[in-house]
Design a protein around this motif. Structure first.
Motif, PDB file in Angstrom:
ATOM      1  N   ALA A  17       0.698  -1.054  -0.088  1.00  0.00           N
ATOM      2  CA  ALA A  17      -0.055  -0.048  -0.089  1.00  0.00           C
ATOM      3  C   ALA A  17       0.743   1.210  -0.023  1.00  0.00           C
ATOM      4  O   ALA A  17       0.473   2.232  -0.753  1.00  0.00           O
ATOM      5  N   ARG A  18       1.867   1.195   0.860  1.00  0.00           N
ATOM      6  CA  ARG A  18       2.728   2.422   0.823  1.00  0.00           C
ATOM      7  C   ARG A  18       3.499   2.660  -0.436  1.00  0.00           C
ATOM      8  O   ARG A  18       3.687   3.640  -1.058  1.00  0.00           O
ATOM      9  N   ALA A  19       3.813   1.494  -1.049  1.00  0.00           N
ATOM     10  CA  ALA A  19       4.519   1.606  -2.614  1.00  0.00           C
ATOM     11  C   ALA A  19       3.350   2.251  -3.514  1.00  0.00           C
ATOM     12  O   ALA A  19       3.904   2.763  -4.493  1.00  0.00           O
ATOM     13  N   GLU A  20       2.373   1.839  -3.691  1.00  0.00           N
ATOM     14  CA  GLU A  20       1.437   2.324  -4.497  1.00  0.00           C
ATOM     15  C   GLU A  20       0.954   3.748  -4.157  1.00  0.00           C
ATOM     16  O   GLU A  20       0.931   4.494  -5.064  1.00  0.00           O
ATOM     17  N   LYS A  21       1.119   4.036  -3.034  1.00  0.00           N
ATOM     18  CA  LYS A  21       0.885   5.508  -2.531  1.00  0.00           C
ATOM     19  C   LYS A  21       1.906   6.383  -3.227  1.00  0.00           C
ATOM     20  O   LYS A  21       1.500   7.387  -3.521  1.00  0.00           O
ATOM     21  N   GLU A  22       3.234   5.928  -3.074  1.00  0.00           N
ATOM     22  CA  GLU A  22       4.276   6.738  -3.339  1.00  0.00           C
ATOM     23  C   GLU A  22       4.216   6.674  -4.913  1.00  0.00           C
ATOM     24  O   GLU A  22       4.607   7.814  -5.533  1.00  0.00           O
ATOM     25  N   ALA A  23       3.745   5.579  -5.475  1.00  0.00           N
ATOM     26  CA  ALA A  23       4.016   5.728  -7.071  1.00  0.00           C
ATOM     27  C   ALA A  23       2.874   6.491  -7.581  1.00  0.00           C
ATOM     28  O   ALA A  23       2.890   7.423  -8.538  1.00  0.00           O
ATOM     29  N   ALA A  24       1.644   6.578  -6.695  1.00  0.00           N
ATOM     30  CA  ALA A  24       0.705   7.440  -7.283  1.00  0.00           C
ATOM     31  C   ALA A  24       1.063   8.858  -6.812  1.00  0.00           C
ATOM     32  O   ALA A  24       0.610   9.875  -7.747  1.00  0.00           O
ATOM     33  N   LEU A  25       1.688   9.370  -6.014  1.00  0.00           N
ATOM     34  CA  LEU A  25       2.248  10.591  -5.534  1.00  0.00           C
ATOM     35  C   LEU A  25       3.209  11.070  -6.716  1.00  0.00           C
ATOM     36  O   LEU A  25       3.029  12.170  -7.077  1.00  0.00           O
ATOM     37  N   LEU A  26       4.027  10.328  -7.144  1.00  0.00           N
ATOM     38  CA  LEU A  26       5.160  10.468  -8.068  1.00  0.00           C
ATOM     39  C   LEU A  26       4.435  10.852  -9.374  1.00  0.00           C
ATOM     40  O   LEU A  26       4.881  11.685 -10.010  1.00  0.00           O
ATOM     41  N   GLU A  27       3.391   9.739  -9.793  1.00  0.00           N
ATOM     42  CA  GLU A  27       2.650  10.299 -11.054  1.00  0.00           C
ATOM     43  C   GLU A  27       2.013  11.515 -10.777  1.00  0.00           C
ATOM     44  O   GLU A  27       2.083  12.170 -11.833  1.00  0.00           O
ATOM     45  N   GLU A  28       1.270  12.068  -9.644  1.00  0.00           N
ATOM     46  CA  GLU A  28       1.064  13.206  -9.610  1.00  0.00           C
ATOM     47  C   GLU A  28       1.688  14.326  -9.921  1.00  0.00           C
ATOM     48  O   GLU A  28       1.636  15.358 -10.640  1.00  0.00           O
ATOM     49  N   GLN A  29       2.967  13.971  -9.214  1.00  0.00           N
ATOM     50  CA  GLN A  29       3.840  15.087  -9.529  1.00  0.00           C
ATOM     51  C   GLN A  29       4.610  15.388 -10.577  1.00  0.00           C
ATOM     52  O   GLN A  29       4.687  16.538 -11.206  1.00  0.00           O
ATOM     53  N   MET A  30       4.470  14.384 -11.367  1.00  0.00           N
ATOM     54  CA  MET A  30       5.072  14.284 -12.727  1.00  0.00           C
ATOM     55  C   MET A  30       4.042  14.948 -13.714  1.00  0.00           C
ATOM     56  O   MET A  30       4.485  15.902 -14.600  1.00  0.00           O
ATOM     57  N   ALA A  31       2.861  14.769 -13.463  1.00  0.00           N
ATOM     58  CA  ALA A  31       1.807  15.158 -14.289  1.00  0.00           C
ATOM     59  C   ALA A  31       1.722  16.864 -13.920  1.00  0.00           C
ATOM     60  O   ALA A  31       1.599  17.574 -14.837  1.00  0.00           O
ATOM     61  N   GLN A  32       2.015  17.172 -12.898  1.00  0.00           N
ATOM     62  CA  GLN A  32       1.990  18.454 -12.678  1.00  0.00           C
ATOM     63  C   GLN A  32       3.158  19.391 -12.939  1.00  0.00           C
ATOM     64  O   GLN A  32       3.495  20.581 -12.816  1.00  0.00           O
ATOM     65  N   GLY A  33       4.306  18.626 -13.201  1.00  0.00           N
ATOM     66  CA  GLY A  33       5.727  19.014 -13.778  1.00  0.00           C
ATOM     67  C   GLY A  33       6.706  19.140 -12.702  1.00  0.00           C
ATOM     68  O   GLY A  33       7.737  19.868 -13.140  1.00  0.00           O
ATOM     69  N   HIS A  34       6.278  19.046 -11.367  1.00  0.00           N
ATOM     70  CA  HIS A  34       7.295  19.286 -10.625  1.00  0.00           C
ATOM     71  C   HIS A  34       7.549  17.894  -9.807  1.00  0.00           C
ATOM     72  O   HIS A  34       6.566  17.568  -8.887  1.00  0.00           O
ATOM     73  N   VAL A  35       8.613  17.385  -9.707  1.00  0.00           N
ATOM     74  CA  VAL A  35       8.921  15.950  -9.133  1.00  0.00           C
ATOM     75  C   VAL A  35       9.828  16.314  -7.985  1.00  0.00           C
ATOM     76  O   VAL A  35      11.045  16.590  -8.491  1.00  0.00           O
ATOM     77  N   GLU A  36       9.600  15.919  -6.888  1.00  0.00           N
ATOM     78  CA  GLU A  36      10.600  16.147  -5.672  1.00  0.00           C
ATOM     79  C   GLU A  36      11.608  14.964  -5.528  1.00  0.00           C
ATOM     80  O   GLU A  36      11.216  14.010  -5.986  1.00  0.00           O
ATOM     81  N   PRO A  37      12.799  15.474  -5.776  1.00  0.00           N
ATOM     82  CA  PRO A  37      14.215  14.341  -5.905  1.00  0.00           C
ATOM     83  C   PRO A  37      13.840  13.584  -4.485  1.00  0.00           C
ATOM     84  O   PRO A  37      13.874  13.924  -3.370  1.00  0.00           O
ATOM     85  N   THR A  38      14.227  12.110  -4.879  1.00  0.00           N
ATOM     86  CA  THR A  38      14.387  11.286  -3.662  1.00  0.00           C
ATOM     87  C   THR A  38      15.673  11.086  -3.029  1.00  0.00           C
ATOM     88  O   THR A  38      16.561  11.992  -3.751  1.00  0.00           O
ATOM     89  N   LEU A  39      15.923  10.441  -2.181  1.00  0.00           N
ATOM     90  CA  LEU A  39      17.071  10.285  -1.452  1.00  0.00           C
ATOM     91  C   LEU A  39      18.216   9.594  -2.368  1.00  0.00           C
ATOM     92  O   LEU A  39      19.244   9.939  -2.542  1.00  0.00           O
ATOM     93  N   HIS A  40      17.577   8.628  -3.212  1.00  0.00           N
ATOM     94  CA  HIS A  40      18.616   7.789  -4.102  1.00  0.00           C
ATOM     95  C   HIS A  40      19.109   8.888  -5.262  1.00  0.00           C
ATOM     96  O   HIS A  40      20.256   9.020  -5.614  1.00  0.00           O
TER      97      HIS A  40
END
Length: 284
Positions: A235-258
């Protein structure tokens, strides 16, 4: 453009915490309303309960419609089991069967509206899904427990039948008595009765309790907890993936630690290369 704005509005309503809390409140009121109907209510309350019942049904239909319209890909809405589940309950509860022979069935269906709490609250969904996914593993534990029950029931029926045939008359009654012992329901009375004839019969009861109430119960808990941890991670992985997809759709993706560590390594490599190049130029 207008359709897009309407789509965004429905999405905001669906994601609104206050709206979710209101839906949960209506579900709780629905459950209380069904419970209230089991009492003898004043004549004036009958019309009130009928109005509330239809209001709740209409609200559930509206809430389900909002969730459907908020889905960007409408054909994906019914790919979710929970959407099918909610739709089935809402549609059946709308059937006017209170004044017919199906009144009992209609009342029972309205009782199950409280199960919509599971589809609304993600944590409850994870609990239920974890329990269902743990069933195949639990089946082997149950099989082993049945074998232990059967062996102890056969031994108990053989040794204790003459002492108390009501509790140990045959193997099926013995298994029922063992279930009583496993749940600690006055099991000491059963043990003391057999100890008057077999002084060491306490070994029979204590070993059975150890295997069933302690060992097997902990195995069941361990299996369910293990499956629940995997479902929480999923569930956490799906939530993070959905959040990342939303950020990419809005044009600003927060960088991860990796990503940050990768950029630091690349920068360090560039600095080292410049330093080596500078030393080479100096030596020349």
């Amino acid at each position: 453009m207008q359709a897009s704005e309407l789509q965004n509005k429905f999405e905001r309503i669906r994601a609104n915490k206050w709206f979710e809390a209101f839906v949960i409140s209506v579900i709780v009121i629905s459950a209380l309303l069904v419970g209230a109907k089991t009492y003898e209510l004043p004549s004036g309350m009958a019309s009130v309960t009928l109005f509330l019942d239809w209001f709740i049904s209409a609200f559930f239909l509206t809430e389900l419609t909002i969730r459907f319209l908020a889905e960007k890909q409408k054909r994906f809405f019914f790919r979710s089991f929970w959407n099918w589940f909610d739709t089935l309950i809402v549609v059946i509860s709308l059937i006017p069967a209170d004044d017919t022979e199906l009144a009992l069935i209609a009342r029972l269906v309205r009782v199950f509206r409280v199960l919509r709490m599971i589809s609304i609250i993600p944590e409850l969904r994870i609990l239920l899904v974890s329990l269902v996914k743990a069933l195949p593993q639990l089946a082997y534990v149950m099989l082993l427990m049945f074998i232990i029950f059967y062996i102890y029931a056969a031994v108990g029926s053989t040794l204790f039948e003459n002492i108390n045939p009501v509790l140990w008359g045959d193997i099926t009654i013995s298994m029922l008595t063992l279930f009583r012992i496993m749940t600690f329901e006055d099991w000491t009375d059963v043990m003391y009765e057999t100890q008057e004839v077999y002084s060491l019969s306490w070994i029979f009861y204590l070993t059975f309790i150890f295997f069933t109430a302690f060992a097997f119960l902990n195995m069941v808990i361990g299996i369910v907890v293990n499956v629940m941890e995997r479902e929480n991670e999923k569930a956490r992985a799906e939530k993070e993936a959905a959040l990342l997809e939303e950020q990419m759709a809005q044009g600003h993706v927060e960088p991860t630690l990796h990503d940050v560590m990768k950029e630091l390594r690349e920068l360090k490599a560039q600095v080292s290369a410049q330093a080596v190049k500078g030393e080479t130029n100096t030596s020349d």
